[in-house]
Design an enzyme around this catalytic site. Structure first.
Site, PDB file in Angstrom:
ATOM      1  N   SER A  58      -4.733   2.992   6.702  1.00 55.33           N
ATOM      2  CA  SER A  58      -3.553   3.310   6.261  1.00 55.33           C
ATOM      3  C   SER A  58      -2.743   2.039   5.824  1.00 55.33           C
ATOM      4  O   SER A  58      -2.104   1.765   4.913  1.00 55.33           O
ATOM      5  CB  SER A  58      -2.755   4.319   7.151  1.00 55.33           C
ATOM      6  OG  SER A  58      -3.120   5.618   7.232  1.00 55.33           O
ATOM      7  N   HIS A 113       1.287   0.410   8.910  1.00 54.61           N
ATOM      8  CA  HIS A 113       1.987   0.836   7.689  1.00 54.61           C
ATOM      9  C   HIS A 113       2.962  -0.432   7.005  1.00 54.61           C
ATOM     10  O   HIS A 113       2.895  -0.838   5.883  1.00 54.61           O
ATOM     11  CB  HIS A 113       2.810   2.024   7.685  1.00 54.61           C
ATOM     12  CG  HIS A 113       1.995   3.125   7.983  1.00 54.61           C
ATOM     13  ND1 HIS A 113       2.247   4.704   8.060  1.00 54.61           N
ATOM     14  CD2 HIS A 113       0.536   3.456   8.063  1.00 54.61           C
ATOM     15  CE1 HIS A 113       1.296   5.436   8.383  1.00 54.61           C
ATOM     16  NE2 HIS A 113       0.281   4.436   8.501  1.00 54.61           N
TER      17      HIS A 113
END
Length: 325
Positions: A239, A295
């Site tokens: 991610s 992230h």
């Protein structure tokens, strides 16, 4: 008074005979002229240029043959109920034809131009399979236990952390390998989808070496950010790399507003999801842990690398009408 608008540029040595035949076959209000050592394709109707741009990009990249493309004519319906084309040019005062290509509005890149992206997609599922079969121990950064990671003790704590132990034993690959580990099939699927949508256009335009550099730095940046933020928690997944791609696309779409290989709404949805997860609501409702620091770290890394890339002139490869590498 009508004005010709440039919609695409070709190198001076590009053979445009197939394009000329395509224009003549459908009697499109287009012209080809040589200007500034380039071949310029222009139109009297910018709307037609927007419709044809994805088709021209794919033909220029060698993905399709214009001889195989069929355009649907737009016209009035005859008394017999059949649709008739209106091919009159604007110079004759008639209505200009609109063309709808049968191809998708998004480019379909050949695998040779996106080999690394396809490899990363495969690695998402390989990492999930390794974890499922208890074979991923060599890939993760082991969580710290009972460590005090307050800012005033950060240096001392990191010096005795499991990451420091890994590095002291020459296990440098663990700075990147947690990105391969996925904890569920949906986890792997979502990251693979992100790479498919964002990574392939970036790699095809910028080139595999540049794309590899983005993945290399963003994987390490996102993993280290997540580890420093929560060293006591096991983490993994690509991610952080996907959000680096989001950051890169965000910058490129503002540097080159005409670049449309990636739908603009994708970035907005991704950033919105990042902010929603950061509030803790997703974890509270669904009971799943989210690597928010990874992230954010990946997103910031992608932003910075994209700015540097654009400043050194790389954004020209994302200009409408530019050929892929």
């Amino acid at each position: 008074m009508s004005h010709w608008t440039s919609i695409y540029q070709f190198p001076i040595d590009k053979d445009l005979s197939e394009l000329a035949q395509f224009i003549q076959r459908y009697r499109l209000p287009l012209r080809i002229a040589e200007e500034s050592n380039r071949q310029i394709l222009s139109t009297l109707d910018p709307r037609l240029g927007e419709l044809l741009l994805p088709l021209l990009q794919r033909w220029d990249a060698g993905e399709i043959r214009l001889a195989d493309v069929r355009l649907e004519p737009v016209g009035e319906t005859s008394a017999a109920g059949e649709e008739t084309a209106q091919p009159e040019s604007a110079a004759q005062g008639g209505k200009e034809p609109e063309a709808a290509a049968v191809s998708s509005p998004l480019p379909s890149w050949p695998w040779q131009k996106t080999a690394l992206s396809l490899m990363l997609i495969a690695l998402c599922f390989i990492g999930w399979l390794l974890l499922r079969n208890d074979l991923a121990d060599v890939l993760i950064i082991y969580p710290d236990r009972g460590g005090d990671f307050q800012l005033d003790n950060m240096r001392q704590a990191l010096g005795s952390s499991t990451l420091a132990w890994h590095l002291a034993h020459g296990e440098y690959w663990r700075l990147w390998s947690p990105a391969l580990v996925h904890f569920s099939l949906p986890h792997a699927l979502f990251n693979a989808l992100g790479i498919w949508i964002l990574g392939r256009p970036l790699e095809a335009r910028a080139g595999t070496p540049v794309f590899a550099g983005l993945v290399f730095f963003s994987a390490a940046a996102s993993n280290l950010t997540q580890y420093y933020w929560s060293p006591q928690i096991l983490f993994g997944g690509m991610s952080g790399v996907v959000y680096a791609l989001v950051g890169c696309v965000f910058v490129l779409q503002r540097w080159q507003p005409g670049w449309r290989d990636v739908p603009r709404g994708i970035v907005a949805v991704a950033v919105g999801w990042l902010l929603l997860c950061a509030t803790g609501l997703v974890t509270y409702v669904f009971g799943v842990g989210v690597a928010n620091a990874a992230h954010i770290g990946g997103f910031v890394c992608g932003l910075l690398l994209a700015v540097v890339y654009c400043l050194v002139g790389g954004a020209r490869k994302f200009a409408p009408g530019s050929a892929t590498v």
